[in-house]
Design an enzyme around this catalytic site. Structure first.
Site, PDB file in Angstrom:
ATOM      1  N   THR A   1      -3.941  -8.728   1.741  1.00  0.00           N
ATOM      2  CA  THR A   1      -2.982  -8.814   0.627  1.00  0.00           C
ATOM      3  C   THR A   1      -2.685 -10.288   0.351  1.00  0.00           C
ATOM      4  O   THR A   1      -3.174 -11.174   1.078  1.00  0.00           O
ATOM      5  CB  THR A   1      -1.645  -8.128   0.996  1.00  0.00           C
TER       6      THR A   1
ATOM      7  N   TYR B   1       9.796 -13.384  11.978  1.00  0.00           N
ATOM      8  CA  TYR B   1       9.166 -12.214  11.361  1.00  0.00           C
ATOM      9  C   TYR B   1       9.255 -10.998  12.287  1.00  0.00           C
ATOM     10  O   TYR B   1       9.650  -9.902  11.861  1.00  0.00           O
ATOM     11  CB  TYR B   1       7.708 -12.535  11.028  1.00  0.00           C
TER      12      TYR B   1
ATOM     13  N   ASP C   1      15.702  -9.846  -6.696  1.00  0.00           N
ATOM     14  CA  ASP C   1      15.602 -10.500  -5.392  1.00  0.00           C
ATOM     15  C   ASP C   1      16.297  -9.577  -4.395  1.00  0.00           C
ATOM     16  O   ASP C   1      17.521  -9.409  -4.440  1.00  0.00           O
ATOM     17  CB  ASP C   1      16.301 -11.870  -5.444  1.00  0.00           C
TER      18      ASP C   1
HETATM   19  P1  NAD Z   1       2.445  -9.279  -0.374  1.00  0.00           P
HETATM   20  O1  NAD Z   1       2.821 -10.702  -0.172  1.00  0.00           O
HETATM   21  O2  NAD Z   1       1.111  -8.971  -0.952  1.00  0.00           O
HETATM   22  O3  NAD Z   1       3.569  -8.531  -1.221  1.00  0.00           O
HETATM   23  C1  NAD Z   1       4.931  -8.742  -0.966  1.00  0.00           C
HETATM   24  C2  NAD Z   1       5.673  -8.719  -2.291  1.00  0.00           C
HETATM   25  O4  NAD Z   1       7.078  -8.907  -1.999  1.00  0.00           O
HETATM   26  C3  NAD Z   1       5.268  -9.846  -3.253  1.00  0.00           C
HETATM   27  O5  NAD Z   1       4.952  -9.321  -4.523  1.00  0.00           O
HETATM   28  C4  NAD Z   1       6.498 -10.742  -3.321  1.00  0.00           C
HETATM   29  O6  NAD Z   1       6.697 -11.366  -4.577  1.00  0.00           O
HETATM   30  C5  NAD Z   1       7.607  -9.736  -3.012  1.00  0.00           C
HETATM   31  N1  NAD Z   1       8.819 -10.406  -2.517  1.00  0.00           N
HETATM   32  C6  NAD Z   1       8.922 -11.422  -1.622  1.00  0.00           C
HETATM   33  N2  NAD Z   1      10.201 -11.778  -1.488  1.00  0.00           N
HETATM   34  C7  NAD Z   1      10.922 -10.984  -2.298  1.00  0.00           C
HETATM   35  C8  NAD Z   1      12.307 -10.881  -2.593  1.00  0.00           C
HETATM   36  N3  NAD Z   1      13.202 -11.695  -2.021  1.00  0.00           N
HETATM   37  N4  NAD Z   1      12.706  -9.947  -3.488  1.00  0.00           N
HETATM   38  C9  NAD Z   1      11.804  -9.126  -4.080  1.00  0.00           C
HETATM   39  N5  NAD Z   1      10.478  -9.185  -3.857  1.00  0.00           N
HETATM   40  C10 NAD Z   1      10.046 -10.105  -2.977  1.00  0.00           C
HETATM   41  O7  NAD Z   1       2.594  -8.604   1.078  1.00  0.00           O
HETATM   42  P2  NAD Z   1       2.039  -7.242   1.695  1.00  0.00           P
HETATM   43  O8  NAD Z   1       1.033  -7.593   2.711  1.00  0.00           O
HETATM   44  O9  NAD Z   1       1.719  -6.254   0.637  1.00  0.00           O
HETATM   45  O10 NAD Z   1       3.331  -6.785   2.499  1.00  0.00           O
HETATM   46  C11 NAD Z   1       4.128  -5.659   2.135  1.00  0.00           C
HETATM   47  C12 NAD Z   1       5.033  -5.349   3.331  1.00  0.00           C
HETATM   48  O11 NAD Z   1       4.224  -4.946   4.450  1.00  0.00           O
HETATM   49  C13 NAD Z   1       5.831  -6.572   3.819  1.00  0.00           C
HETATM   50  O12 NAD Z   1       7.133  -6.179   4.169  1.00  0.00           O
HETATM   51  C14 NAD Z   1       5.059  -7.040   5.023  1.00  0.00           C
HETATM   52  O13 NAD Z   1       5.872  -7.734   5.946  1.00  0.00           O
HETATM   53  C15 NAD Z   1       4.528  -5.739   5.576  1.00  0.00           C
HETATM   54  N6  NAD Z   1       3.346  -5.904   6.410  1.00  0.00           N
HETATM   55  C16 NAD Z   1       2.153  -6.319   5.897  1.00  0.00           C
HETATM   56  C17 NAD Z   1       1.050  -6.458   6.735  1.00  0.00           C
HETATM   57  C18 NAD Z   1      -0.313  -6.890   6.237  1.00  0.00           C
HETATM   58  O14 NAD Z   1      -1.257  -6.922   7.061  1.00  0.00           O
HETATM   59  N7  NAD Z   1      -0.493  -7.210   4.978  1.00  0.00           N
HETATM   60  C19 NAD Z   1       1.184  -6.202   8.109  1.00  0.00           C
HETATM   61  C20 NAD Z   1       2.422  -5.784   8.586  1.00  0.00           C
HETATM   62  C21 NAD Z   1       3.497  -5.622   7.736  1.00  0.00           C
END
Ligand code: NAD
Length: 249
Positions: free
Chosen positions: A189, A154, A63
């Site tokens: 995602t 966020y 975590d």
């Molecule tokens: P996702 O939800 O597919 O993956 C995020 C992962 O983080 C998950 O596997 C989850 O279990 C893990 N996670 C959550 N809380 C956690 C914790 N406390 N400790 C350890 N692991 C934890 O999301 P994603 O879209 O792949 O996002 C990846 C990053 O990119 C994030 O930081 C997100 O904010 C950022 N982001 C994504 C997008 C998008 O369009 N998908 C846009 C902007 C920013």
């Protein structure tokens, strides 16, 4: 391309989305990947997929918002591989709330995971990255660069990640460590699949977060992340790179 041969990279959020795609791409480019996530089943699956394709990966539950868990995890990574060359900090959570109704606990949770969790990992890996002249890639967002309606917590967390990354880049430049951010937008995602909006959400404002070219798979971000972690990014630090299909162009 094999840009990461003999390199060890710790990837948070490796169980899903951009973190998973990054872990897979790092391994495909010859790197060893220490995959961490809160979701045990998901992170084991990522490491299993990498191993099945002939790559090297270790899975560990962590975590990122738990300081002790992060310290033990970084220690375990260095014990396992005897070095650490990169950190890809992708763990994150997203929630939308009407700002007037935002509960303090919900604000705090988002800040704890996205901002403090990112800091815990950066702080713990830095001594190791100084030794290897390594590189950090943090997950900011287009929400750090432009207003996100009903996304107060966020966007604040991601603005903090952007500012923190620039500070690390400047503080550690002469010690040979680089730190950059990616600012994804509209990537398909688990996070984007599970969005729920408050009833008051003004959808007229939604184009502010939509790509001009349609949503894309997380692999389009992973390629940029690997460029930044590898020697191809050697003269890039303190930078934020939008991977958003032109949303903010
Ligand atoms: P996702 O939800 O597919 O993956 C995020 C992962 O983080 C998950 O596997 C989850 O279990 C893990 N996670 C959550 N809380 C956690 C914790 N406390 N400790 C350890 N692991 C934890 O999301 P994603 O879209 O792949 O996002 C990846 C990053 O990119 C994030 O930081 C997100 O904010 C950022 N982001 C994504 C997008 C998008 O369009 N998908 C846009 C902007 C920013």
């Amino acid at each position: 391309m094999q840009r990461l041969t003999n390199k060890v990279v710790l990837v948070s959020g490796a169980g899903s989305g951009i973190g998973k795609a990054s872990a897979v791409r790092i391994a495909a480019e010859g790197g060893s990947v220490f995959c961490i996530d809160l979701n045990a089943e998901a992170v084991e699956a990522t490491a299993g997929e990498i191993a099945a394709n002939g790559g090297e990966a270790t899975a560990r539950v962590c975590d990122v918002s738990d300081e002790a868990s992060v310290q033990k995890t970084v220690q375990a990574c260095v014990e396992r591989y005897s070095r650490l060359d990169g950190l890809v900090n992708m763990a994150g959570i997203l929630r939308f709330d009407d700002t007037q109704e935002l509960q303090t606990a919900h604000w705090q949770k988002v800040i704890d995971v996205n901002l403090t969790g990112t800091m815990f990992l950066c702080r713990s890996v830095l001594p190791h990255l100084v030794e290897t002249q390594g590189s950090i890639v943090n997950a900011a967002s287009t929400a750090a660069l432009s207003g996100l309606p009903s996304g107060l917590a966020y966007s604040a967390s991601k603005g903090g990640v952007l500012a923190m990354t620039r500070s690390i880049a400047v503080e550690y430049a002469k010690r040979g460590v680089r730190a950059n951010c990616i600012c994804p937008g509209d990537i398909n995602t688990g996070m984007t699949d599970s969005i729920s909006f408050p009833e008051t959400m003004d959808f007229d404002l939604m184009p502010r977060i939509m790509s001009l070219t349609g949503a894309k798979a997380p692999e389009v971000v992973a390629g940029v992340i690997v460029m930044l972690v590898s020697e191809d990014g050697v003269h890039i630090t303190g930078e934020d790179i939008r991977v958003d299909g032109g949303t903010l162009s």
